[in-house]
Scaffold this active site. Structure first.
Site, PDB file in Angstrom:
ATOM      1  N   TYR A 153       3.096   3.122  10.634  1.00 31.06           N
ATOM      2  CA  TYR A 153       1.854   3.028   9.868  1.00 31.06           C
ATOM      3  C   TYR A 153       1.580   1.401  10.103  1.00 31.06           C
ATOM      4  O   TYR A 153       2.500   0.717  10.062  1.00 31.06           O
ATOM      5  CB  TYR A 153       1.998   3.358   8.579  1.00 31.06           C
ATOM      6  CG  TYR A 153       0.805   2.801   7.628  1.00 31.06           C
ATOM      7  CD1 TYR A 153      -0.468   3.507   7.924  1.00 31.06           C
ATOM      8  CD2 TYR A 153       0.860   1.781   6.679  1.00 31.06           C
ATOM      9  CE1 TYR A 153      -1.614   3.130   6.919  1.00 31.06           C
ATOM     10  CE2 TYR A 153      -0.222   1.608   5.730  1.00 31.06           C
ATOM     11  CZ  TYR A 153      -1.256   2.227   5.945  1.00 31.06           C
ATOM     12  OH  TYR A 153      -2.272   1.842   5.248  1.00 31.06           O
TER      13      TYR A 153
ATOM     14  N   ASP B 181       5.224  -5.356  14.370  1.00 28.03           N
ATOM     15  CA  ASP B 181       4.650  -5.261  12.841  1.00 28.03           C
ATOM     16  C   ASP B 181       6.143  -5.302  12.005  1.00 28.03           C
ATOM     17  O   ASP B 181       6.429  -4.217  11.781  1.00 28.03           O
ATOM     18  CB  ASP B 181       3.882  -4.106  12.940  1.00 28.03           C
ATOM     19  CG  ASP B 181       3.040  -3.740  11.135  1.00 28.03           C
ATOM     20  OD1 ASP B 181       3.351  -4.747  10.766  1.00 28.03           O
ATOM     21  OD2 ASP B 181       2.534  -2.642  11.078  1.00 28.03           O
TER      22      ASP B 181
ATOM     23  N   LYS C 256       3.866  -7.849   2.578  1.00 30.12           N
ATOM     24  CA  LYS C 256       5.007  -7.508   1.604  1.00 30.12           C
ATOM     25  C   LYS C 256       5.683  -8.746   1.163  1.00 30.12           C
ATOM     26  O   LYS C 256       5.374  -9.550   0.472  1.00 30.12           O
ATOM     27  CB  LYS C 256       5.882  -6.384   2.109  1.00 30.12           C
ATOM     28  CG  LYS C 256       4.840  -5.093   2.426  1.00 30.12           C
ATOM     29  CD  LYS C 256       5.252  -3.833   2.545  1.00 30.12           C
ATOM     30  CE  LYS C 256       4.445  -2.958   2.375  1.00 30.12           C
ATOM     31  NZ  LYS C 256       4.013  -2.066   3.776  1.00 30.12           N
TER      32      LYS C 256
HETATM   33  C1  LIG Z   1       2.628  -1.933   4.276  1.00 31.90           C
HETATM   34  C2  LIG Z   1       2.315  -1.869   5.917  1.00 31.90           C
HETATM   35  C3  LIG Z   1       0.959  -2.323   6.408  1.00 31.90           C
HETATM   36  C4  LIG Z   1      -0.209  -2.522   5.553  1.00 31.90           C
HETATM   37  O1  LIG Z   1       0.040  -3.534   4.920  1.00 31.90           O
HETATM   38  P1  LIG Z   1      -0.991  -3.555   3.559  1.00 31.90           P
HETATM   39  O2  LIG Z   1      -0.728  -4.886   2.623  1.00 31.90           O
HETATM   40  O3  LIG Z   1      -0.816  -2.403   2.714  1.00 31.90           O
HETATM   41  O4  LIG Z   1      -2.691  -3.680   3.886  1.00 31.90           O
HETATM   42  C5  LIG Z   1       1.212  -2.388   7.801  1.00 31.90           C
HETATM   43  N1  LIG Z   1       2.261  -2.344   8.369  1.00 31.90           N
HETATM   44  C6  LIG Z   1       3.459  -1.817   7.850  1.00 31.90           C
HETATM   45  C7  LIG Z   1       4.464  -1.593   8.796  1.00 31.90           C
HETATM   46  C8  LIG Z   1       3.497  -1.731   6.592  1.00 31.90           C
HETATM   47  O5  LIG Z   1       4.691  -1.227   6.155  1.00 31.90           O
END
Ligand SMILES: *Cc1c(COP(=O)(O)O)cnc(C)c1O
Length: 429
Positions: free
Chosen positions: A142, A237, A265
């Site tokens: 994701y 990512d 995060k």
């Molecule tokens: C949470 C997450 C996102 C999206 O971040 P948001 O702050 O919710 O938009 C993108 N990539 C990864 C790997 C994630 O865990």
């Protein structure tokens, strides 16, 4: 009717599904979502006043524990000086320098407000830098909810993806190729065929959005070699793994230097803050220096930066990650022993401050493996644990998060709860 139910019913009238992010609605586990009233350290309290040992951690940010006094104080101090200016501040430089110090592949960095923004911007940047349109992502990873990343695998091997959300034109996703995680042969085949058309490959370097899934060493090595060979940008990512699996992120454990990295995060410490950064020659393509446009009214928000900087300071203290790992080892070993005793098919894994629980025999290698696990078992386990005062993410496809506010005693309490729940599950079979 208890207060969680009351609030959920009231919320559903005015907020679609009652929530502002879908997983919170408990759709895949059933039941009533807990509306959180407050959180402190390793605990959250719902609106009924019930206390839970929390392994959601706001989906990762709460690595130093909820409402850490030093972070709260940093936020308070920053807020007193103004909430947002729409002009540059020194704090943003300090944050960027701190990120570059901790993640050496990042030579320059730009701050944004969400992980979605970070990955969307990184993809645009990779396309602008290479002058190519096609991107590769992996099934089960994701990367936020931007159009070109809401894609599921096409019907055949090496076909371009289909939108995984209504409202995304197929025209937007026809440039996104979705491959299987850990399938090195498929990756090699794809690059052999169209390597010169690929702008970038984006991946979760330890997947955390199909539960926790590790990449094989071979897969990681091939990714770096193939992208380099074909002039494609490799994007790690690390929105979830950054400052979570290790101080230097997944790339420090892989020994790989990606071209671009996205973060979120943990770097916001619970406030809306994210970042993307990497090679200076690539980052130079961003506006106002280059032609790739990217902007944000609240980007580098001073209060978010203050929370993030204090969090980054705390995680650099001696033994921080060793402590998280030790707690995770205690928890995963305890759970596995308890499941074995009860005769429940179960396995578990952890990396630094995150862990995965699987109702399957071995550790999953891909989305397909995860989909084949016993998600019904997870549902029972999830609600059983909740009833015993322990909160996990409400889906079998989510990773779990340890914080520095957890203690061996709390983990022991968690394991005791699991022992009870596994025994109940075994009795039902
Ligand atoms: C949470 C997450 C996102 C999206 O971040 P948001 O702050 O919710 O938009 C993108 N990539 C990864 C790997 C994630 O865990």
């Amino acid at each position: 009717m208890n207060r969680n139910e009351q609030l959920f019913n009231r919320a559903k009238n005015i907020i679609p599904g009652g929530v502002n992010s879908p997983v919170r609605a408990f759709g895949s586990v059933g039941g009533v979502p807990r509306f959180i009233k407050k959180a402190q350290g390793a605990y959250v309290w719902d609106e009924n006043g019930t206390r839970y040992i929390d392994y959601v951690g706001s989906w990762g940010p709460a690595i130093v524990g909820h409402a850490h006094p030093e972070v709260v104080e940093a936020v308070r101090e920053a807020a007193l000086g103004g909430l947002s200016f729409g002009a540059p501040t020194e704090g943003e430089i300090v944050m960027a320098e701190e990120i570059a110090k901790l993640v050496p592949s990042v030579e320059q960095v730009r701050l944004v407000s969400s992980g979605t923004e970070a990955t969307m911007s990184a993809i645009r940047l990779a396309r602008g830098f290479t002058g190519r349109d096609k991107i590769i992502k992996f099934e089960g990873c994701y990367h936020g909810h931007s159009d070109s990343l809401l894609v599921k695998a096409g019907s055949g091997l090496l076909t371009f993806g289909n939108p995984s959300s209504a409202g995304v034109p197929a025209d937007f996703t026809k440039h996104t190729l979705v491959l299987a995680y850990n399938n090195t042969a498929q990756l090699e085949e794809t690059f052999a065929r169209i390597g010169g058309e690929i702008a970038c490959v984006i991946l979760e370097p330890f997947a955390g959005n199909m539960n926790l899934v590790r990449p094989s060493e071979n897969f990681i090595r091939s990714l770096r070699a193939l992208t380099k060979q074909h002039g494609a940008v490799l994007i790690y990512d690390e929105v979830m793994t950054g400052f979570r699996v290790a101080l230097g992120g997944a790339q420090s454990l892989h020994g790989v230097k990606p071209d671009l990295t996205t973060m979120g995060k943990v770097i916001g410490g619970g406030m809306p803050l994210a970042a993307f950064g990497g090679r200076k020659d690539i980052m130079a393509c961003i506006s106002p220096l280059g032609g790739v446009y990217q902007a944000g009214t609240l980007s580098g928000n001073p209060v978010a930066v203050a929370a993030g900087l204090k969090t980054l300071e705390i995680i650099q203290r001696e033994g921080f990650y060793e402590n998280l790992s030790a707690l995770n080892r205690q928890l995963t070993e305890g759970f596995q022993a308890a499941a074995r005793e009860a005769g429940i098919t179960f396995s578990a894994d952890y990396i630094g401050g995150m862990f995965g629980l699987y109702f399957s025999d071995g550790l999953p290698q891909s989305y397909a493996d995860m989909a084949a696990s016993n998600t019904d078992g997870f549902k029972k386990f999830f609600h059983g644990m909740l009833d015993n005062g322990v909160a996990f993410g409400p889906s079998a496809y989510e990773a779990c998060f340890m914080s520095a506010a957890h203690t061996p005693e709390l983990v022991e309490e968690t394991v005791a709860a699991a022992r009870k729940v596994f025994a109940q599950m075994a009795a039902e079979i």
